[in-house]
Design a protein around this motif. Structure first.
Motif, short mmCIF file in Angstrom:
data_model
loop_
_atom_site.label_atom_id
_atom_site.label_comp_id
_atom_site.label_asym_id
_atom_site.label_seq_id
_atom_site.Cartn_x
_atom_site.Cartn_y
_atom_site.Cartn_z
N GLN A 94 0.83 -1.21 0.00
CA GLN A 94 0.00 0.00 0.00
C GLN A 94 0.86 1.26 0.00
OE1 GLN A 94 -2.26 0.67 3.57
NE2 GLN A 94 -3.80 1.88 2.47
N SER B 129 0.63 3.94 -2.90
CA SER B 129 0.17 5.30 -2.60
C SER B 129 1.16 6.36 -3.10
CB SER B 129 -0.11 5.47 -1.11
OG SER B 129 1.08 5.37 -0.35
N PRO C 237 -2.02 8.60 -4.47
CA PRO C 237 -2.05 8.96 -3.05
C PRO C 237 -3.33 8.55 -2.31
CG PRO C 237 -1.21 10.79 -4.35
CD PRO C 237 -1.69 9.74 -5.32
N GLN C 238 -4.46 8.51 -2.97
CA GLN C 238 -5.72 8.16 -2.32
C GLN C 238 -5.70 6.74 -1.75
OE1 GLN C 238 -5.34 9.43 -5.34
NE2 GLN C 238 -6.48 11.35 -5.41
N LEU C 239 -4.85 5.87 -2.28
CA LEU C 239 -4.77 4.50 -1.78
C LEU C 239 -4.25 4.44 -0.35
CD1 LEU C 239 -3.46 2.61 -4.93
CD2 LEU C 239 -5.79 2.70 -4.04
N GLY C 240 -3.56 5.48 0.08
CA GLY C 240 -3.04 5.53 1.44
C GLY C 240 -4.13 5.71 2.49
#
Length: 143
Positions: free
Chosen positions: A37, A41, A45-48
């Motif tokens: 992750q 990210s 970045p939204q995956l963080g």
């Protein structure tokens, strides 16, 4: 609407690779999911913002789905190629935006970056699947 041998080969190689990767991630522990992750990210970045365990499951299901779509001949090559393009674009974004993965020129991989940089072959396959059929049609019309 048949599938060409060239498209079948591209889909088989990439689909089997991605499907295997997704299956291997089904039992991903939370620490490994958090590491993946973090890298992902960097590119998106939204995956963080997702819980690591949820991210790991989503990644696994996504890879299994994409791998299966590439392997199933009833899915049009262009559609499978679009899915592969999004996936490979995400991998390349993570590679290009993760510190220490590229040399000072920002493109060539360092020793640590080689594992991600090699995924550029998936982007090449995606382009071939998306545009290959159209080029083959034009070539046949000229003859």
């Amino acid at each position: 609407m048949g599938i060409s041998i060239a498209n079948a080969a591209l889909r088989l190689v990439s689909g089997a690779f991605i499907l295997n990767s997704g299956i291997n991630k089904l039992r991903l522990d939370e620490a490994s999911a958090a590491g993946l992750q973090q890298m992902a990210s960097n590119g998106i970045p939204q995956l963080g913002e997702i819980e690591p365990a949820t991210f790991g499951k989503m990644l696994s299901v996504g890879e299994i789905s994409l791998g299966s779509a590439l392997l199933l001949p009833l899915i049009p090559s262009r559609l499978a190629g679009l899915g592969l393009g999004v996936f490979s674009g995400s991998l390349l974004a993570a590679y290009l935006r993760t510190p220490g993965m590229t040399e000072s020129d920002g493109v060539r991989p360092t020793q640590d970056g080689t594992a991600l940089a090699k995924d550029v072959w998936l982007a090449g396959i995606a382009v071939a699947l998306i545009f290959g059929h159209k080029a083959a049609k034009k070539s046949k019309k000229k003859k």
